[in-house]
Motif scaffolding. Structure first.
Motif, PDB file in Angstrom:
ATOM      1  N   CYS A  27       0.876  -1.416  -0.021  1.00  0.00           N
ATOM      2  CA  CYS A  27       0.102   0.092   0.039  1.00  0.00           C
ATOM      3  C   CYS A  27       1.013   1.176   0.036  1.00  0.00           C
ATOM      4  O   CYS A  27       0.650   2.124  -0.519  1.00  0.00           O
ATOM      5  CB  CYS A  27      -0.995   0.103   1.224  1.00  0.00           C
ATOM      6  SG  CYS A  27      -2.154  -1.016   1.144  1.00  0.00           S
ATOM      7  N   TRP A  28       1.946   1.215   0.682  1.00  0.00           N
ATOM      8  CA  TRP A  28       2.802   2.536   0.896  1.00  0.00           C
ATOM      9  C   TRP A  28       3.379   2.694  -0.462  1.00  0.00           C
ATOM     10  O   TRP A  28       3.477   3.681  -1.096  1.00  0.00           O
ATOM     11  CB  TRP A  28       4.079   2.052   2.101  1.00  0.00           C
ATOM     12  CG  TRP A  28       4.904   3.171   2.112  1.00  0.00           C
ATOM     13  CD1 TRP A  28       4.562   4.804   2.602  1.00  0.00           C
ATOM     14  CD2 TRP A  28       6.123   3.213   1.574  1.00  0.00           C
ATOM     15  NE1 TRP A  28       5.940   5.332   2.277  1.00  0.00           N
ATOM     16  CE2 TRP A  28       6.654   4.498   1.917  1.00  0.00           C
ATOM     17  CE3 TRP A  28       6.866   2.497   0.678  1.00  0.00           C
ATOM     18  CZ2 TRP A  28       8.045   4.823   1.307  1.00  0.00           C
ATOM     19  CZ3 TRP A  28       8.187   2.573   0.434  1.00  0.00           C
ATOM     20  CH2 TRP A  28       8.619   4.084   0.583  1.00  0.00           C
ATOM     21  N   VAL A  29       3.717   1.619  -1.142  1.00  0.00           N
ATOM     22  CA  VAL A  29       4.575   1.991  -2.497  1.00  0.00           C
ATOM     23  C   VAL A  29       3.512   2.532  -3.489  1.00  0.00           C
ATOM     24  O   VAL A  29       3.876   3.331  -4.140  1.00  0.00           O
ATOM     25  CB  VAL A  29       4.992   0.532  -2.943  1.00  0.00           C
ATOM     26  CG1 VAL A  29       5.470   0.688  -4.413  1.00  0.00           C
ATOM     27  CG2 VAL A  29       6.498  -0.095  -2.220  1.00  0.00           C
ATOM     28  N   TYR A  69       0.722   4.226  -2.497  1.00  0.00           N
ATOM     29  CA  TYR A  69       0.442   5.512  -2.245  1.00  0.00           C
ATOM     30  C   TYR A  69       1.489   6.424  -2.753  1.00  0.00           C
ATOM     31  O   TYR A  69       1.251   7.458  -3.438  1.00  0.00           O
ATOM     32  CB  TYR A  69       0.343   5.471  -0.871  1.00  0.00           C
ATOM     33  CG  TYR A  69       0.043   7.050  -0.101  1.00  0.00           C
ATOM     34  CD1 TYR A  69      -1.373   7.385  -0.373  1.00  0.00           C
ATOM     35  CD2 TYR A  69       0.711   7.855   0.379  1.00  0.00           C
ATOM     36  CE1 TYR A  69      -1.634   8.614   0.087  1.00  0.00           C
ATOM     37  CE2 TYR A  69       0.679   9.157   0.632  1.00  0.00           C
ATOM     38  CZ  TYR A  69      -0.809   9.593   0.638  1.00  0.00           C
ATOM     39  OH  TYR A  69      -0.828  10.971   1.191  1.00  0.00           O
ATOM     40  N   THR A  70       2.950   6.165  -2.631  1.00  0.00           N
ATOM     41  CA  THR A  70       3.794   6.861  -3.121  1.00  0.00           C
ATOM     42  C   THR A  70       3.841   7.043  -4.624  1.00  0.00           C
ATOM     43  O   THR A  70       3.954   8.338  -5.084  1.00  0.00           O
ATOM     44  CB  THR A  70       5.307   6.176  -2.733  1.00  0.00           C
ATOM     45  OG1 THR A  70       5.270   5.754  -1.350  1.00  0.00           O
ATOM     46  CG2 THR A  70       6.362   7.247  -2.811  1.00  0.00           C
ATOM     47  N   VAL A  71       3.542   6.032  -5.130  1.00  0.00           N
ATOM     48  CA  VAL A  71       3.550   6.361  -6.583  1.00  0.00           C
ATOM     49  C   VAL A  71       2.609   7.164  -6.920  1.00  0.00           C
ATOM     50  O   VAL A  71       2.771   7.866  -7.989  1.00  0.00           O
ATOM     51  CB  VAL A  71       3.358   4.802  -7.373  1.00  0.00           C
ATOM     52  CG1 VAL A  71       3.058   4.944  -8.797  1.00  0.00           C
ATOM     53  CG2 VAL A  71       4.829   3.929  -6.982  1.00  0.00           C
ATOM     54  N   THR A  94       0.915   9.454  -5.305  1.00  0.00           N
ATOM     55  CA  THR A  94       1.019  11.167  -5.069  1.00  0.00           C
ATOM     56  C   THR A  94       2.382  11.454  -5.984  1.00  0.00           C
ATOM     57  O   THR A  94       2.030  12.778  -6.373  1.00  0.00           O
ATOM     58  CB  THR A  94       1.617  11.165  -3.507  1.00  0.00           C
ATOM     59  OG1 THR A  94       2.461  10.075  -2.962  1.00  0.00           O
ATOM     60  CG2 THR A  94       0.102  11.107  -2.810  1.00  0.00           C
ATOM     61  N   ASN A  95       3.262  10.754  -6.199  1.00  0.00           N
ATOM     62  CA  ASN A  95       4.264  11.400  -7.210  1.00  0.00           C
ATOM     63  C   ASN A  95       3.758  11.710  -8.596  1.00  0.00           C
ATOM     64  O   ASN A  95       4.088  12.592  -9.270  1.00  0.00           O
ATOM     65  CB  ASN A  95       5.457  10.285  -7.224  1.00  0.00           C
ATOM     66  CG  ASN A  95       6.401  10.473  -6.058  1.00  0.00           C
ATOM     67  OD1 ASN A  95       6.110  11.239  -5.219  1.00  0.00           O
ATOM     68  ND2 ASN A  95       7.361   9.560  -6.115  1.00  0.00           N
TER      69      ASN A  95
END
Lengths: 366, 300
Positions: B279-281, B283-285, B287-288
């Protein structure tokens, strides 16, 4: 590049054979747009101007009538086959592409050889001052640059018959509006293209176009140069839509060379002997009604308000139960509320059911 | 700078904090507690340190072997259903009407599978696929296919995958449809004027505009399929053999079947970590990608 003829064109968004006239978003119109002209389609929201534009570009197929490009009937042709470019209200750009790819897109879709595309894109980018941004993602640019890209996508095709603008400056910052508009004018002069510009902003229309087409309630009410629209509005709507403040239109009784307004006699420059039946009104622009000191023989009224517009002052004057906007001469300061109004007879037009009536000017009175 | 100190906010935050602590943090801590201890019942606990974790992550042990086998199964399952549901969802969304009464009709039809409880979905397919009385199983067998999800691994997998596609493709389709609906007509008109083909319109306009909802769809479907339990449990019970035993099914077997609380707790924590990291990966992708898309003002 082409001349565009509209032949008895009308459109209704409803379907059916016996539609009432009010069902038509665009009432029957025939007109010619000459090759290389700069036209503005001016009118309030919902007057049918975008419908007319979309019919020309082929997005909307008209319920009846024909469109001719250089005499060729294109009514049934799709947008793709019409060689029209259109710039929309909100910038339409392809998000994932760079500016260069955006500009190349219409040519790529038409299978133009790569070398030609590169050459043409470079030319157009240069023309629109987009060269420094060619390799940037189009989404990252500002609204005015995006509008230039949409325009550029139209210009890259060297076969475009006309460029249509649908209120293209809506989302542009005010200080850039002026700049982009001058750019459009310059392009028009440089490229000799037919341009049709839809707007509800009279300043935009009057500064951009050499022919302004005013639309009201689905009808073309007048088409002419900005001067004609100002000096001789063919319809009361043109009178008060163009100009700020708009034309005074007041009910009147007209007999021969005289109009009776709220019990006052106003001389006219022309004679109106055979008036059609209907509601008779006279119209005169505030610029040609002068506030003066009360004097016998003049229309008298009471000043309600004076607006100072900077280099010019307009007073709102009540005469009986009608109101006039009138110019206050420089240096004139009314003593008390009571003032007189002096009309320029040659600037007064007579309207029957909102349409202008030609008077007979046997003896010219200035 | 005098900041007004207002302690009243604590009265609003504390109840929430208490509820979260009671419902989430305390149970989680219990799991952490179990994962580092061993018990022989009778409420007797012995310290085991990271022993369970070592065993879990060692493929040669019994526990590790089961964990990795079910992990690969789970990843394969997620990959397969994503590979089917995402393109299928896009196609369905593109085919859905954009105007008129049929819009509401389609939306209701699409939403129906999403409203059915998981175990009911499982039961539906369990019966639907039975060779003796199920409509699909009976028909397939009579058409000459030897279909039996109880004894054949491939059939079991096919049934579970088709069931998931049936249950969840609508979610992807509805998300994509929302993305498509948000594209102003001017884009399509401009593309028409630019002479774009249907494929070019999809590539240049529709796909980029669906980009964000697609990321959400992939994230939701990945998490959901990675945690899947009820439907395969009802249909196949993890069989035949262990062929459809996913991590969650394995976890329940260890915790409630064998009552190995320490092993189950260690597995739970690792399982949880995998999901959080993914999920974190994502989410980062996301937002970036969003930051990249925001136009930089004043940068002409």
């Amino acid at each position: 590049m082409a001349r565009i003829d509209l032949v008895d064109l009308a459109h209704s968004y409803l379907v059916g054979d016996d539609l009432p006239p009010q069902a038509y978003a665009l009432k029957p119109v025939s007109m010619t747009w000459r090759q290389g002209g700069a036209y503005a389609l001016l009118g309030p929201s919902g007057c049918g101007k975008t419908t007319l534009l979309n019919i020309i570009s082929g997005i909307v197929t008209p319920s009846r009538g024909k469109i001719l490009f250089d005499g060729r009937d294109v009514t049934e042709l799709s947008t793709r086959d019409r060689n029209i470019a259109q710039v929309f209200q909100f910038p339409v750009i392809y998000d994932t592409m760079t500016v260069r790819e955006n500009l190349a897109f219409p040519l790529k879709n038409r299978g133009v050889p790569k070398a030609d595309i590169a050459k043409r894109v470079a030319e157009i980018a240069d023309l629109l001052d987009l060269t420094p941004n060619l390799n940037r993602k189009a989404t990252r640019l500002t609204a005015d640059a995006k509008q230039k890209i949409s325009l550029g996508r139209g210009l890259v095709r060297n076969d475009v018959a006309a460029i249509l603008f649908d209120e293209p400056l809506t989302v542009i910052d005010p200080h850039l509006k002026w700049e982009l508009r001058s750019k459009l004018k310059a392009l028009h002069r440089a490229l000799d293209l037919t341009m049709i510009y839809v707007t509800h902003d009279q300043t935009e229309a009057l500064t951009f176009a050499d022919t302004v087409v005013v639309m009201h309630d689905g009808r073309v009410v007048q088409s002419g140069t900005p001067e004609e629209l100002f000096e001789r509005p063919a319809h009361t709507f043109v009178g008060y839509f163009i100009g700020s403040p708009g034309m005074n239109v007041v009910p009147a009784e007209v007999k021969g060379r005289e109009a009776l307004v709220a019990g006052h006699r106003v001389p006219l420059a022309r004679s109106y002997d055979k008036l059609p039946a209907g509601k008779i009104e006279i119209g005169v622009r505030p610029e040609f009604v002068h506030v003066a000191a009360s004097a016998p023989g003049l229309v008298t009224g009471r000043i309600e308000r004076i607006d100072d517009l900077g280099r010019i002052r307009f007073a709102s004057v009540r005469v009986g139960d009608v109101k006039f906007a009138a110019r206050v001469p420089d240096g004139f300061s009314p003593s008390g509320d009571e003032v007189a109004l002096r009309f320029e007879p040659s600037r007064i037009h007579v309207y029957a059911d909102s349409e202008i009536v030609e008077g007979s000017s046997l003896e010219q009175v200035a | 700078m005098d900041k007004v100190v207002n302690q009243k906010a604590w009265f609003l935050v504390l109840p929430v904090f208490a509820i979260v602590a009671f419902s989430a943090i305390l149970p989680l801590m219990t799991v952490v507690n179990y994962s580092v201890q061993d018990t022989f019942g009778n409420n007797q606990f012995f310290w085991n340190g990271v022993g369970w974790f070592k065993e879990l992550l060692d493929p040669s042990s019994d526990l590790g072997g089961r964990f990795f086998a079910s992990l690969w199964r789970n990843l394969a399952f997620s990959a397969i259903i994503l590979a089917i549901e995402v393109p299928l969802g896009i196609v369905v969304a593109l085919a859905m009407p954009r105007h008129g009464w049929s819009v509401a009709f389609c939306l209701v039809i699409m939403a129906l599978p999403l409203l059915i409880p998981w175990n009911v979905v499982g039961t539906i397919w369990q019966i639907f696929g039975r060779p003796d009385i199920g409509l699909m199983g009976y028909t397939l067998n009579h058409l000459g296919f030897n279909y039996n999800y109880v004894s054949n691994e491939f059939d079991a997998w096919a049934t579970v995958v088709v069931m998931d596609v049936w249950h969840w493709t609508s979610l992807v389709a509805l998300l994509c449809y929302a993305g498509l609906k948000s594209i102003p007509d001017a884009y399509y008109q401009a593309a028409q004027i630019d002479g774009a083909s249907r494929w070019a319109v999809f590539k240049a306009i529709q796909l980029p505009k669906m980009h964000r909802v697609l990321l959400i769809a992939v994230l939701l479907r990945f998490m959901d399929s990675f945690m899947i339990y009820t439907e395969p449990f009802v249909v196949t019970g993890g069989g035949p053999g262990n062929s459809t035993t996913f991590i969650s099914i394995e976890l329940v077997k260890i915790a409630l079947g064998q009552f190995d609380l320490g092993k189950a707790a260690a597995l739970s924590i690792v399982y949880n970590l995998i999901i959080i990291i993914v999920c974190w990966v994502f989410y980062t992708v996301m937002t970036n990608a969003g930051a990249e898309r925001r136009p930089a003002e004043g940068s002409v």
